[in-house]
Design a protein around this motif. Sequence first.
Motif, PDB file in Angstrom:
ATOM      1  N   LEU A  80      24.996 -55.229 -43.039  1.00  9.61           N
ATOM      2  CA  LEU A  80      25.305 -54.750 -41.720  1.00  9.61           C
ATOM      3  C   LEU A  80      24.396 -55.045 -40.979  1.00  9.61           C
ATOM      4  CD1 LEU A  80      27.827 -54.492 -40.062  1.00  9.61           C
ATOM      5  CD2 LEU A  80      27.955 -51.553 -41.291  1.00  9.61           C
ATOM      6  N   THR A  81      23.011 -54.055 -41.412  1.00 13.33           N
ATOM      7  CA  THR A  81      22.032 -53.737 -40.579  1.00 13.33           C
ATOM      8  C   THR A  81      21.126 -54.750 -40.348  1.00 13.33           C
ATOM      9  OG1 THR A  81      21.506 -51.924 -42.090  1.00 13.33           O
ATOM     10  CG2 THR A  81      19.650 -52.313 -40.470  1.00 13.33           C
ATOM     11  N   GLU A  82      20.782 -55.637 -41.125  1.00 10.80           N
ATOM     12  CA  GLU A  82      20.531 -57.192 -40.630  1.00 10.80           C
ATOM     13  C   GLU A  82      21.380 -58.407 -39.892  1.00 10.80           C
ATOM     14  OE1 GLU A  82      18.938 -61.330 -42.802  1.00 10.80           O
ATOM     15  OE2 GLU A  82      20.308 -59.745 -43.908  1.00 10.80           O
ATOM     16  N   LEU A  83      22.606 -57.829 -39.590  1.00 17.28           N
ATOM     17  CA  LEU A  83      23.785 -58.115 -39.596  1.00 17.28           C
ATOM     18  C   LEU A  83      23.736 -57.974 -37.297  1.00 17.28           C
ATOM     19  CD1 LEU A  83      26.230 -60.511 -38.179  1.00 17.28           C
ATOM     20  CD2 LEU A  83      27.347 -58.695 -38.652  1.00 17.28           C
ATOM     21  N   LEU A  84      23.142 -56.549 -37.207  1.00 13.20           N
ATOM     22  CA  LEU A  84      23.455 -56.128 -35.812  1.00 13.20           C
ATOM     23  C   LEU A  84      21.413 -55.862 -35.356  1.00 13.20           C
ATOM     24  CD1 LEU A  84      25.341 -53.243 -36.525  1.00 13.20           C
ATOM     25  CD2 LEU A  84      26.436 -54.950 -35.423  1.00 13.20           C
ATOM     26  N   LEU A  85      20.971 -55.828 -36.658  1.00 11.43           N
ATOM     27  CA  LEU A  85      19.361 -55.678 -35.824  1.00 11.43           C
ATOM     28  C   LEU A  85      18.538 -57.241 -35.965  1.00 11.43           C
ATOM     29  CD1 LEU A  85      18.525 -52.021 -37.332  1.00 11.43           C
ATOM     30  CD2 LEU A  85      19.359 -52.698 -35.290  1.00 11.43           C
ATOM     31  N   GLY A  86      19.613 -57.680 -36.824  1.00 16.78           N
ATOM     32  CA  GLY A  86      18.379 -58.964 -36.976  1.00 16.78           C
ATOM     33  C   GLY A  86      18.815 -59.937 -35.665  1.00 16.78           C
ATOM     34  N   ASP A  87      18.554 -61.245 -35.790  1.00 16.98           N
ATOM     35  CA  ASP A  87      18.299 -62.265 -34.813  1.00 16.98           C
ATOM     36  C   ASP A  87      20.222 -63.019 -34.254  1.00 16.98           C
ATOM     37  OD1 ASP A  87      16.010 -61.482 -34.055  1.00 16.98           O
ATOM     38  OD2 ASP A  87      15.408 -63.460 -35.760  1.00 16.98           O
ATOM     39  N   GLY A  88      20.447 -62.638 -35.660  1.00 15.52           N
ATOM     40  CA  GLY A  88      22.662 -63.343 -35.122  1.00 15.52           C
ATOM     41  C   GLY A  88      22.884 -62.681 -33.789  1.00 15.52           C
ATOM     42  N   LEU A  89      24.129 -63.747 -34.160  1.00 14.31           N
ATOM     43  CA  LEU A  89      24.976 -63.791 -32.172  1.00 14.31           C
ATOM     44  C   LEU A  89      25.888 -62.157 -32.100  1.00 14.31           C
ATOM     45  CD1 LEU A  89      26.265 -64.502 -30.274  1.00 14.31           C
ATOM     46  CD2 LEU A  89      27.946 -65.367 -31.322  1.00 14.31           C
ATOM     47  N   LEU A  90      26.616 -61.901 -33.168  1.00 15.49           N
ATOM     48  CA  LEU A  90      26.161 -60.066 -32.590  1.00 15.49           C
ATOM     49  C   LEU A  90      24.668 -58.672 -32.531  1.00 15.49           C
ATOM     50  CD1 LEU A  90      28.350 -58.475 -33.418  1.00 15.49           C
ATOM     51  CD2 LEU A  90      28.206 -58.170 -35.621  1.00 15.49           C
ATOM     52  N   ALA A  91      23.834 -59.113 -33.421  1.00 15.17           N
ATOM     53  CA  ALA A  91      22.732 -58.805 -32.650  1.00 15.17           C
ATOM     54  C   ALA A  91      22.149 -58.661 -31.226  1.00 15.17           C
ATOM     55  CB  ALA A  91      21.573 -59.032 -34.108  1.00 15.17           C
ATOM     56  N   ARG A  92      22.739 -60.037 -31.086  1.00 14.72           N
ATOM     57  CA  ARG A  92      22.350 -60.592 -30.105  1.00 14.72           C
ATOM     58  C   ARG A  92      22.548 -59.442 -28.981  1.00 14.72           C
ATOM     59  NH1 ARG A  92      18.528 -65.092 -28.440  1.00 14.72           N
ATOM     60  NH2 ARG A  92      17.419 -66.032 -30.251  1.00 14.72           N
ATOM     61  N   ALA A  93      23.959 -59.549 -28.337  1.00 14.31           N
ATOM     62  CA  ALA A  93      24.907 -58.737 -27.928  1.00 14.31           C
ATOM     63  C   ALA A  93      24.947 -58.049 -28.319  1.00 14.31           C
ATOM     64  CB  ALA A  93      26.655 -59.770 -28.467  1.00 14.31           C
ATOM     65  N   THR A  94      24.777 -57.332 -29.015  1.00 10.00           N
ATOM     66  CA  THR A  94      24.930 -55.892 -29.537  1.00 10.00           C
ATOM     67  C   THR A  94      23.315 -54.963 -28.668  1.00 10.00           C
ATOM     68  OG1 THR A  94      25.719 -55.189 -31.743  1.00 10.00           O
ATOM     69  CG2 THR A  94      24.077 -53.915 -31.007  1.00 10.00           C
ATOM     70  N   LYS A  95      22.083 -55.658 -28.259  1.00  6.72           N
ATOM     71  CA  LYS A  95      21.312 -55.814 -28.009  1.00  6.72           C
ATOM     72  C   LYS A  95      21.052 -55.670 -26.541  1.00  6.72           C
ATOM     73  CE  LYS A  95      17.786 -57.282 -31.652  1.00  6.72           C
ATOM     74  NZ  LYS A  95      16.884 -57.756 -32.376  1.00  6.72           N
ATOM     75  N   LEU A  96      22.720 -56.985 -26.257  1.00  7.12           N
ATOM     76  CA  LEU A  96      22.152 -57.301 -24.708  1.00  7.12           C
ATOM     77  C   LEU A  96      22.862 -55.607 -24.115  1.00  7.12           C
ATOM     78  CD1 LEU A  96      23.216 -60.922 -23.647  1.00  7.12           C
ATOM     79  CD2 LEU A  96      24.391 -58.349 -22.220  1.00  7.12           C
ATOM     80  N   VAL A  97      24.567 -55.126 -24.772  1.00  9.60           N
ATOM     81  CA  VAL A  97      24.829 -54.607 -24.551  1.00  9.60           C
ATOM     82  C   VAL A  97      24.201 -53.515 -24.469  1.00  9.60           C
ATOM     83  CG1 VAL A  97      26.953 -53.093 -24.835  1.00  9.60           C
ATOM     84  CG2 VAL A  97      26.774 -55.913 -24.892  1.00  9.60           C
ATOM     85  N   VAL A  98      23.736 -52.849 -25.740  1.00 10.92           N
ATOM     86  CA  VAL A  98      23.147 -51.778 -25.790  1.00 10.92           C
ATOM     87  C   VAL A  98      21.473 -51.788 -24.295  1.00 10.92           C
ATOM     88  CG1 VAL A  98      21.479 -49.756 -26.977  1.00 10.92           C
ATOM     89  CG2 VAL A  98      23.411 -51.163 -27.995  1.00 10.92           C
ATOM     90  N   THR A  99      21.289 -52.598 -24.300  1.00 15.85           N
ATOM     91  CA  THR A  99      19.773 -52.561 -22.800  1.00 15.85           C
ATOM     92  C   THR A  99      19.844 -52.459 -21.803  1.00 15.85           C
ATOM     93  OG1 THR A  99      18.547 -54.137 -24.650  1.00 15.85           O
ATOM     94  CG2 THR A  99      17.806 -53.598 -22.759  1.00 15.85           C
ATOM     95  N   PHE A 100      21.446 -53.133 -21.834  1.00 14.93           N
ATOM     96  CA  PHE A 100      22.476 -53.260 -19.752  1.00 14.93           C
ATOM     97  C   PHE A 100      22.602 -51.691 -19.705  1.00 14.93           C
ATOM     98  CE2 PHE A 100      25.651 -52.808 -17.513  1.00 14.93           C
ATOM     99  CZ  PHE A 100      25.568 -53.472 -16.546  1.00 14.93           C
ATOM    100  N   ALA A 101      23.260 -51.000 -20.783  1.00  9.46           N
ATOM    101  CA  ALA A 101      23.961 -49.763 -21.012  1.00  9.46           C
ATOM    102  C   ALA A 101      22.845 -48.308 -20.516  1.00  9.46           C
ATOM    103  CB  ALA A 101      24.780 -49.225 -22.252  1.00  9.46           C
TER     104      ALA A 101
END
Length: 289
Positions: free
Chosen positions: A13-34
Motif C-alpha cells: 500500500l505504501t509503495e502504491l501511494l508513494l511509488g511511481d504508479g498511477l495512484l501514487a502520481r494522482a495522490t501526489k498531484l492532489v496533495v500538492t495542489f491542495a
Amino acid sequence: MGDVTVLQVAGPLTELLLGDGLLARATKLVVTFALVYGGGRVVVEPLVMRAVRARNENNPTVVGAVNLYLHIAVVVLAVAAALAAGGYTRLLTGSTIAVAIISLTVGVAGREVLGTLVGGLFLVTDSNFNVGDYIAWGDTEGIVESIGFRVTRVRTVDNEIISVPNTELTTNVITKPYGQNRFRINEEVGVYYEESLEETIEILRDEAVTDPAILTDPQPKIRVSGFEGDHVRLQVLFWVADPTRRTVLDTFSDYARRVQARCESAEITLGATSAVDMGGDLALERAGD
C-alpha cells in the motif's frame, strides 16, 4: 504474526501511494495542489491584500485588480506544482500534439488576450481611472462599476450594465466630465426688454447663493452675454461640489424651478435664448382687386 501481516499489507500500500504508479502520481498531484492552493489562499493572499489595501485606501480599482490577478497566479502556481509533483510535466512538454495545440491557441488568440490584459493593466495603474467615475467615450457614457481581467463594466444613463472590452477604452478618447472636485454649470436665460433686468439678475443670484448644493467659493456669477431681437441674454455660472451626472442635473433642475416660480410671482416673463421657428401661410392680394 499480526505485526507481520500488517507490514505485509502496508508495504504494497505504501509503495502504491508513494511509488511511481498511477495512484501514487494522482495522490501526489492532489496533495500538492491542495497544499499550494490552500497556502496561497490562506496565507499569501491575505497578507498581500492587507498591504495593498493599506496603500490604496482610495483606489478600489487597484485593490480589486490585484485580488483577481493574485488569485489567478495562485491557481496557476498550484496547477504547475501539482503537475510537477505528479510527474506530468514531461508528458505536456514532450507531447507533439500538446505543443501544437498550445502554439495554435497562442497564435490565434494571443493578440486579443494580450491586448485585453495589457489594456486592463493600463486601466488599473491609471490613478485617474477608478470605480465610481463617470466616463464618456464615443457615443456612450456611464459610471464605472468594475474593472475586470478582460472587460470593464459600465452602468449607462439608461441604468443598463454593459461590458466594454478594455482594449476599446484604452484605444479611444475617454472624457470624465464629472471627474474633478467641482463642476461648473453654465446656462443662459433670456429676459424680454420690457421686463426688469436688474430684478431678474437679483432673483437668479439669490437662488444660487441660498442653495446649499451650490458652492459659494467661487461665487455664482450672473452677467449679460448678449442682445437678441426681443430679449437680453443672461449667462448663469455656478459650481457644484463632488459632482456626478445625477447631482449636476438635480441641482440645476431644482434651481431652475425656483427661479421660474419667483419670476412668475414677480410677473417677469423669461424669453427664449435660441432662434424660434415661425410657421404659417402668407397671402398676397393685388391692389385694386
